[in-house]
Design a protein around this motif. Structure first.
Motif, mmCIF file in Angstrom:
data_model
loop_
_atom_site.group_PDB
_atom_site.id
_atom_site.type_symbol
_atom_site.label_atom_id
_atom_site.label_comp_id
_atom_site.label_asym_id
_atom_site.label_seq_id
_atom_site.Cartn_x
_atom_site.Cartn_y
_atom_site.Cartn_z
ATOM 1 N N ARG A 7 -3.249 -5.123 -3.455
ATOM 2 C CA ARG A 7 -3.843 -6.139 -2.589
ATOM 3 C C ARG A 7 -4.793 -7.106 -3.296
ATOM 4 O O ARG A 7 -5.110 -8.168 -2.760
ATOM 5 C CB ARG A 7 -4.580 -5.462 -1.430
ATOM 6 C CG ARG A 7 -5.670 -4.491 -1.846
ATOM 7 C CD ARG A 7 -6.321 -3.859 -0.612
ATOM 8 N NE ARG A 7 -5.351 -3.176 0.236
ATOM 9 C CZ ARG A 7 -5.549 -2.927 1.531
ATOM 10 N NH1 ARG A 7 -6.671 -3.324 2.105
ATOM 11 N NH2 ARG A 7 -4.644 -2.296 2.236
ATOM 12 N N SER A 39 -2.743 0.362 -4.137
ATOM 13 C CA SER A 39 -2.488 -0.922 -3.497
ATOM 14 C C SER A 39 -2.476 -2.040 -4.537
ATOM 15 O O SER A 39 -3.160 -1.963 -5.557
ATOM 16 C CB SER A 39 -3.536 -1.213 -2.423
ATOM 17 O OG SER A 39 -3.284 -2.470 -1.807
ATOM 18 N N ASP A 98 0.873 -1.176 0.000
ATOM 19 C CA ASP A 98 0.000 0.000 0.000
ATOM 20 C C ASP A 98 0.909 1.224 0.000
ATOM 21 O O ASP A 98 1.873 1.293 0.765
ATOM 22 C CB ASP A 98 -0.901 0.041 1.242
ATOM 23 C CG ASP A 98 -1.811 -1.169 1.349
ATOM 24 O OD1 ASP A 98 -2.242 -1.664 0.298
ATOM 25 O OD2 ASP A 98 -2.078 -1.611 2.478
#
Length: 719
Positions: A261, A259, A243
């Motif tokens: 993710r 990010s 991040d």
């Protein structure tokens, strides 16, 4: 008749003088409020509200639905706008608006009546704000000043430091406590205002608000925020994927960031009140570096689509599809939105060099973007507007130094040369515009610096870190108290180690550590037992991140004690300690290179950053490369000038997705080394292929970890 005209002219000049005098006194009494409202009146009288049809066509299709009648009336109004009203714009005549304001249906208001009524309101406010007395010199003076006016009306000073374009040494910020200066009003407040009320109203930039930034620890980047006055930052994200690129919303409630993710780089928004994280963009391409519009309704960001890096707009609530802003063949990235909402600064390679440009949202034309730095020998990046839009800060890397510059703007055009205000990167303005926060690196330490614009060396440190620190953004809004309680419950301090360096015990009378064979293609594939697991972990990380076994083949690992160095190489080679490796040097100089080398000058030394092209080019691995690599092959071309320089810069950044091998290697303790002083004419001195893992040891200490004193004495020249 002429005399009457002359008298009328003098009366007009006198009236103008008194009006300007009256406006000046209102400015001094009411500060920010008066200036902002007068600017609005002036803009209402002088400049008709306008918006280019090109962007309206996109917005009308991609934003929240409108009634057909509204859309028709808006388009009819746009057709009647004169071209002059779109092309010409003054900074003070710019309405306080953004894209959302521009697409709403305008109200038909009598502008002259609005001006008269608003002026009357200002007079009433001035009367209620304090008592106006008439001193002996005839100048009205405000005898009571509100704390809010004290904190917001302070103009941004013109940088007074002597321009320092080529600093000769790298200053090291000395550890000092963070000062907390208080604004000094020119007059004492009336007793009717209590000191506690003044204390709670003043937004001292070094006492209130918070600075968000990225910290990279144990191979993972997360967002942290440091509240001014605290010693340690608060960690806001804790995902196992990276991040970064934090950006505060104007009201301080939300934090946008980039990010990886969910498998590729996207834009996310964190609600600091609820803790919810919402994904804003959704496409396989890379998206990053978000920045908010002044009203908090839009975000501008960079996105890698159609094999090019460009700027895009998207609504903060995610209710519309992205809108493309730039379409130039060169890369455009690192956007910054102006405080008035009508201009966007960004970095671009469109001039053949990395410069800062400003684009007006009134025209939205790539050809209309203005190059505000235009410096062929410098490499500017990370633009940032001051809160009043009169200054532009940015970083520059040239001649081996990272320097923060500030350039004065008038009508969003540069006026005069830029002036250096500090040494570092990633500048961000304080909420009052009197200071800059930026990142300064000194060897293995990173400093978060809050620098004054007046004095070059006035740079009190805010925070010091032993791990990578970057991407700073300053907000005057304090974090909600509920956030700390929620973070305590959701975030566990510390990271799991990237690897475990297991050491095999030896019998008494022999060195404590052994050399272990490593499963790689190398002449002598041996490493010290103290670093072999870190190498294996790094190799697997590269396979996961880049999709191919870059470290499966290396040119060299272990050198025998008796081996002689090549001409120009040091005798104390760390390959003899089992703590170094040299990757396959031909990777970057092949016909279709899968490895790119970027030159980085640091003071008088030249370092090399290694980038690996990923096996998958769909956005799931790596990110776009924003730097031009170094072309070593040019040294063997027809132009002898390039031989003397050791090569040349490639024409533009390469197409595709890349992984920063140098950064990943540092996560595991393996660091690069600078090139030799003769690297331009001696190829072996370049050393972009060489990495070491010293763990704080000297060369002699490292040798004594794997050899006995007798073994070393037999070779000679060693302890």
């Amino acid at each position: 008749m002429g005399e009457r005209l002359g008298q009328a002219g003098r009366r007009m000049l006198a009236l103008r003088f008194h009006l300007e005098r009256f406006v000046d006194q209102l400015h001094r009494r009411l500060g920010f409020l008066a200036r902002r409202m007068l600017d609005t009146i002036y803009s209402l009288i002088r400049t008709p509200l306008s918006f280019p049809p090109r962007i309206l066509d996109q917005l009308s299709l991609k934003l929240s639905p409108w009634l057909p009648s509204q859309r028709q009336r808006m388009r009819k109004r746009l057709e009647n706008i004169q071209p002059q009203s779109v092309a010409k714009e003054e900074p003070d005549s710019d309405p306080i608006s953004d894209l959302s304001d521009l697409i709403r249906e305008p109200r038909r208001v009598n502008r002259f009546t609005t001006a008269i009524v608003t002026t009357g309101v200002l007079v009433v406010i001035g009367f209620l704000s304090g008592q106006i007395r008439e001193p002996d010199n005839g100048d009205p003076v405000v005898s009571a000043v509100s704390a809010q006016d004290i904190s917001t009306s302070t103009p941004i000073p013109t940088p007074s430091s002597t321009p320092t374009y080529r600093p000769t040494s790298t200053p090291s910020p000395s550890p000092t406590s963070t000062p907390s200066p208080s604004p000094e009003p020119t007059e004492e407040p009336q007793p009717t205002t209590s000191s506690s009320e003044v204390e709670s109203t003043i937004h001292d930039p070094l006492r209130f608000g918070g600075i968000a930034f990225t910290l990279r620890n144990e191979g993972n980047s997360d967002i942290h925020v440091l509240m001014i006055g605290l010693d340690e930052p608060i960690r806001l994200t804790s995902h196992r994927s990276d991040d970064r690129d934090p950006a505060w919303s104007p009201d301080g409630r939300y934090l946008a960031f980039s990010s990886h993710r969910e498998g590729n780089w996207e834009i996310y928004v964190l609600d600091l009140l609820t803790g919810e994280i919402n994904r804003l963009t959704d496409n396989p391409a890379y998206d990053g570096s978000p920045t908010w519009s002044p009203d908090g309704l839009w975000l501008v960001y960079e996105s890698y689509q159609d094999k090019n890096l460009d700027l895009y707009l998207i609504q903060a609530d995610g209710e519309s599809s992205p809108i493309r802003l730039t379409e130039h063949a060169a890369q455009d990235f690192s956007p910054a939105w102006s405080p008035r909402g009508r201009h966007i600064a960004f970095t671009s390679w469109r001039s053949g060099n990395k410069d800062i440009y400003i684009m007006s949202l009134n025209t939205l034309s790539d050809s209309g973007a203005m190059n505000v730095t235009a410096s062929p020998d410098a490499y500017e990046d990370d633009p940032s507007f001051s809160p009043d839009g009169q200054y532009l800060a940015y970083g520059d890397v040239s001649d081996g130094y990272e320097v923060i510059y500030v350039k004065r703007l008038e009508n969003y055009q540069p006026t005069g040369p830029a002036e250096s205000v500090g040494q570092g990167r990633h500048p961000s303005w304080s909420p009052d515009g009197n200071s800059l926060v930026y990142i300064h690196q000194n060897y293995d330490q990173f400093y978060l610096i809050a620098s004054s614009l007046d004095v070059w060396n006035t740079a009190p440190q805010v925070y010091v870190s032993d791990v990578y620190l970057g991407d700073s953004d300053w907000s005057q809004i304090a974090l909600p108290t509920e956030l700390g309680e929620r973070l305590d419950q959701s975030i566990v301090d510390g990271e799991a180690p990237l690897f475990n360096e297991q050491v095999t015990a030896n019998a008494d009378g022999v060195p404590p550590y052994l050399l272990f064979e490593v499963d790689v293609d190398a002449p002598a594939p041996y490493l010290s037992d103290r670093v072999d697991q870190s190498f294996a972990a790094l190799r697997q990380r590269i396979i996961d991140e880049a999709g191919w076994d870059f470290l499966g083949r290396v040119d060299n690992m272990y050198d025998a004690l008796a081996s002689k160095p090549l001409p120009g190489e040091p005798a104390d080679s760390w390959n003899k300690t089992g703590r170094a490796f040299d990757f396959y040097y031909r990777y970057p100089i092949s016909v279709d290179p899968q490895v790119e080398i970027v030159r980085e000058d640091r003071g008088n030394e030249t370092y090399w950053r290694v980038y690996l092209k990923t096996a998958l080019q769909d956005g799931t691995q790596g990110e776009p490369l924003r730097q031009r690599p170094w072309d070593f092959q040019a040294r063997y071309g027809e132009d002898p000038h390039y031989y003397d320089q050791g090569g040349k810069w490639k024409e533009e950044p390469p197409v595709g997705y890349y992984v920063d091998f140098t950064a990943l290697a540092e996560d595991y303790g393996w660091t690069r080394v600078p090139g030799a002083q003769n690297w331009r004419t001696y190829f072996q001195g370049i050393r972009y292929w060489h990495f070491e893992n010293r763990q704080g040891l000297t060369f002699d200490e490292a040798l004594l970890e794997i050899f006995t004193v007798d073994e070393l004495s037999m070779v000679g020249g060693y302890p």
